[in-house]
Design a protein around this motif. Sequence first.
Motif, mmCIF file in Angstrom:
data_model
loop_
_atom_site.group_PDB
_atom_site.id
_atom_site.type_symbol
_atom_site.label_atom_id
_atom_site.label_comp_id
_atom_site.label_asym_id
_atom_site.label_seq_id
_atom_site.Cartn_x
_atom_site.Cartn_y
_atom_site.Cartn_z
ATOM 1 N N ASP A 62 0.801 -1.223 0.000
ATOM 2 C CA ASP A 62 0.000 0.000 0.000
ATOM 3 C C ASP A 62 0.834 1.274 0.000
ATOM 4 O OD1 ASP A 62 0.979 -0.167 2.555
ATOM 5 O OD2 ASP A 62 -0.969 -0.086 3.562
ATOM 6 N N HIS A 63 2.167 1.138 -0.028
ATOM 7 C CA HIS A 63 3.049 2.296 -0.126
ATOM 8 C C HIS A 63 4.114 2.037 -1.200
ATOM 9 C CE1 HIS A 63 1.231 3.342 3.745
ATOM 10 N NE2 HIS A 63 1.621 4.577 3.503
ATOM 11 N N VAL A 64 4.471 3.076 -1.919
ATOM 12 C CA VAL A 64 5.429 2.958 -3.022
ATOM 13 C C VAL A 64 6.772 2.396 -2.552
ATOM 14 C CG1 VAL A 64 6.798 4.321 -4.656
ATOM 15 C CG2 VAL A 64 4.344 4.731 -4.435
ATOM 16 N N LYS A 65 7.225 2.789 -1.366
ATOM 17 C CA LYS A 65 8.516 2.326 -0.852
ATOM 18 C C LYS A 65 8.583 0.810 -0.754
ATOM 19 C CE LYS A 65 11.051 6.030 0.097
ATOM 20 N NZ LYS A 65 12.397 6.228 -0.502
ATOM 21 N N ASP A 66 7.416 0.146 -0.625
ATOM 22 C CA ASP A 66 7.399 -1.296 -0.433
ATOM 23 C C ASP A 66 7.671 -2.083 -1.711
ATOM 24 O OD1 ASP A 66 6.844 -0.941 2.248
ATOM 25 O OD2 ASP A 66 4.670 -0.980 1.952
ATOM 26 N N PHE A 67 7.774 -1.395 -2.859
ATOM 27 C CA PHE A 67 8.161 -2.088 -4.091
ATOM 28 C C PHE A 67 9.583 -2.649 -3.987
ATOM 29 C CE2 PHE A 67 4.931 0.439 -6.604
ATOM 30 C CZ PHE A 67 4.247 -0.673 -7.082
ATOM 31 N N ASN A 68 10.448 -1.938 -3.273
ATOM 32 C CA ASN A 68 11.878 -2.288 -3.210
ATOM 33 C C ASN A 68 12.070 -3.739 -2.782
ATOM 34 O OD1 ASN A 68 14.652 -2.400 -2.923
ATOM 35 N ND2 ASN A 68 14.806 -0.448 -1.855
ATOM 36 N N GLY A 69 12.720 -4.521 -3.655
ATOM 37 C CA GLY A 69 13.085 -5.887 -3.323
ATOM 38 C C GLY A 69 11.985 -6.913 -3.489
ATOM 39 N N LYS A 70 10.810 -6.525 -3.999
ATOM 40 C CA LYS A 70 9.749 -7.508 -4.192
ATOM 41 C C LYS A 70 10.219 -8.599 -5.171
ATOM 42 C CE LYS A 70 6.376 -6.477 -1.502
ATOM 43 N NZ LYS A 70 5.899 -7.468 -0.515
ATOM 44 N N PRO A 71 9.677 -9.818 -5.041
ATOM 45 C CA PRO A 71 10.166 -10.944 -5.860
ATOM 46 C C PRO A 71 10.143 -10.643 -7.360
ATOM 47 C CG PRO A 71 8.711 -11.739 -4.125
ATOM 48 C CD PRO A 71 8.626 -10.242 -4.096
ATOM 49 N N HIS A 72 11.239 -10.957 -8.001
ATOM 50 C CA HIS A 72 11.364 -10.737 -9.438
ATOM 51 C C HIS A 72 12.424 -11.667 -10.012
ATOM 52 C CE1 HIS A 72 14.468 -8.199 -7.590
ATOM 53 N NE2 HIS A 72 15.125 -8.268 -8.740
ATOM 54 N N VAL A 73 12.422 -11.779 -11.324
ATOM 55 C CA VAL A 73 13.392 -12.601 -12.047
ATOM 56 C C VAL A 73 14.076 -11.731 -13.089
ATOM 57 C CG1 VAL A 73 13.693 -14.586 -13.588
ATOM 58 C CG2 VAL A 73 12.051 -14.716 -11.697
ATOM 59 N N ILE A 74 15.396 -11.829 -13.157
ATOM 60 C CA ILE A 74 16.171 -11.103 -14.168
ATOM 61 C C ILE A 74 16.777 -12.124 -15.125
ATOM 62 C CG2 ILE A 74 18.174 -9.613 -14.586
ATOM 63 C CD1 ILE A 74 17.670 -8.354 -11.856
ATOM 64 N N ARG A 75 16.641 -11.878 -16.391
ATOM 65 C CA ARG A 75 17.125 -12.842 -17.380
ATOM 66 C C ARG A 75 17.797 -12.119 -18.539
ATOM 67 N NH1 ARG A 75 13.000 -12.221 -20.999
ATOM 68 N NH2 ARG A 75 10.981 -11.586 -20.142
ATOM 69 N N GLY A 76 18.239 -12.897 -19.510
ATOM 70 C CA GLY A 76 18.765 -12.344 -20.753
ATOM 71 C C GLY A 76 20.018 -11.496 -20.589
ATOM 72 N N ASP A 77 20.114 -10.453 -21.434
ATOM 73 C CA ASP A 77 21.307 -9.603 -21.454
ATOM 74 C C ASP A 77 21.520 -8.889 -20.126
ATOM 75 O OD1 ASP A 77 21.867 -10.301 -24.039
ATOM 76 O OD2 ASP A 77 20.869 -8.567 -24.926
ATOM 77 N N MET A 78 20.439 -8.517 -19.454
ATOM 78 C CA MET A 78 20.602 -7.827 -18.175
ATOM 79 C C MET A 78 21.241 -8.750 -17.145
ATOM 80 S SD MET A 78 17.947 -5.657 -15.868
ATOM 81 C CE MET A 78 18.449 -5.108 -14.224
ATOM 82 N N LYS A 79 20.787 -9.994 -17.096
ATOM 83 C CA LYS A 79 21.389 -10.958 -16.170
ATOM 84 C C LYS A 79 22.865 -11.161 -16.487
ATOM 85 C CE LYS A 79 20.969 -15.604 -14.227
ATOM 86 N NZ LYS A 79 22.412 -15.867 -14.265
ATOM 87 N N ASN A 80 23.191 -11.269 -17.764
ATOM 88 C CA ASN A 80 24.587 -11.442 -18.158
ATOM 89 C C ASN A 80 25.444 -10.259 -17.696
ATOM 90 O OD1 ASN A 80 24.016 -13.868 -19.406
ATOM 91 N ND2 ASN A 80 23.714 -12.945 -21.421
ATOM 92 N N TRP A 81 24.913 -9.059 -17.875
ATOM 93 C CA TRP A 81 25.656 -7.845 -17.477
ATOM 94 C C TRP A 81 25.905 -7.848 -15.977
ATOM 95 C CZ3 TRP A 81 25.639 -2.946 -20.692
ATOM 96 C CH2 TRP A 81 26.402 -1.961 -20.097
ATOM 97 N N ILE A 82 24.845 -8.089 -15.203
ATOM 98 C CA ILE A 82 24.966 -8.070 -13.749
ATOM 99 C C ILE A 82 25.915 -9.161 -13.268
ATOM 100 C CG2 ILE A 82 23.705 -8.447 -11.580
ATOM 101 C CD1 ILE A 82 21.317 -7.058 -12.925
ATOM 102 N N ASP A 83 25.800 -10.356 -13.840
ATOM 103 C CA ASP A 83 26.681 -11.458 -13.440
ATOM 104 C C ASP A 83 28.150 -11.144 -13.684
ATOM 105 O OD1 ASP A 83 24.514 -12.910 -12.618
ATOM 106 O OD2 ASP A 83 24.449 -14.226 -14.368
ATOM 107 N N GLN A 84 28.444 -10.503 -14.805
ATOM 108 C CA GLN A 84 29.836 -10.206 -15.142
ATOM 109 C C GLN A 84 30.387 -9.042 -14.331
ATOM 110 O OE1 GLN A 84 31.114 -10.339 -19.321
ATOM 111 N NE2 GLN A 84 29.083 -11.132 -19.827
ATOM 112 N N ARG A 85 29.512 -8.203 -13.816
ATOM 113 C CA ARG A 85 29.951 -7.054 -13.025
ATOM 114 C C ARG A 85 29.986 -7.383 -11.542
ATOM 115 N NH1 ARG A 85 32.390 -2.590 -14.121
ATOM 116 N NH2 ARG A 85 30.845 -1.132 -13.279
#
Length: 339
Positions: free
Chosen positions: A316-339
């Motif tokens: 019920d508050h915008v701040k609570d979006f932070n860290g909610k369950p999600h999946v990262i895939r594709g090029d973004m996952k590759n970038w994050i993994d390498q960094r």
Amino acid sequence: MSRAERKIDHIRHALSHSKSERSYFDDIDIVHQSLTAQNWEDLQLKTNVGELNLSSPLFVNAMTGGGGKKTEEINQSLAEAAKRTGIGMAVGSQMSAIKNKEERSTYEVVRKANPDGVIFANVGSEATLDQAKEAVDMIEANALQIHLNTLQELIMPEGDRDFRMRLKHIEAIVQGLHVPVIIKEVGYGVSKETANQLYDLGVRHIDVGGSGGTNFSKVENLRRNDPMISFENWGIPTPVSIVEVSKQVPDVHVIASGGIRNGLDGVKSLLLGADAFGMAGSLLKVMIEEGQEALVSKIEHIHREIKMAMMLLDIDHVKDFNGKPHVIRGDMKNWIDQR
């Protein structure tokens, strides 16, 4: 070409050049939660970005000013739409008005149109503390953006080539200004290394301004006789930059911008660690092509998208979006993994 003519040129090219069809936001999937216990009318869009109190995580990001009557009309209409929808607004670089007093009205109109709104002033990293204070006073700003646009300047035929005083100027402004200072990229993203440097200078607000939105390499190349095409894909995608900055310097308040297409992209930014998100080119395009009423409808639609996501994630508050369950895939996952 005069500075005012260049401002108009930037708007024309920014609206006309094609955006990338590829978005790293599409590499993020939010995990649906079926059992919401929320009431739509109780959902709160208001949020804080450090000392800044915002009625919505969305704000109109820096675009224009300093281009004579045309940019004054644009800023007035944007400010009126921001007032009607209760969102914040940043102006474009005020260096033109600092150097030419005749251009002040193109920025001052924003505060006149929205006397009680949250407004961000804007200067380049070449600005001195006195110039930063002048920019803030000019529009009675609640915060100051210092924009970083190294590559744009290098491609721009008449752009800056000497950045030796940049760090000293930023540090002096952060220490000497009475309002929050936001360091903002303009489409190339902020790396974790840059975030560390900024943190050491005392910076506590960063707008990552990642790639994916208005491409200022393309904009400036349209103004060159010998385009630097090889740099048109340079930059860190916005969602990647959010992760780099928020994980590296968790004490910094992160603002997302660059290629945010809708409310759901904004929600993904908040989920990754941003406190708020700015939209610029897509809002300007609606206003120029369809008018202020259409822009107000667009902003209200984005607010509905945010609230729908809140319902679907049972918050019920915008701040609570932070860290909610999600999946990262594709090029973004590759970038994050390498960094």
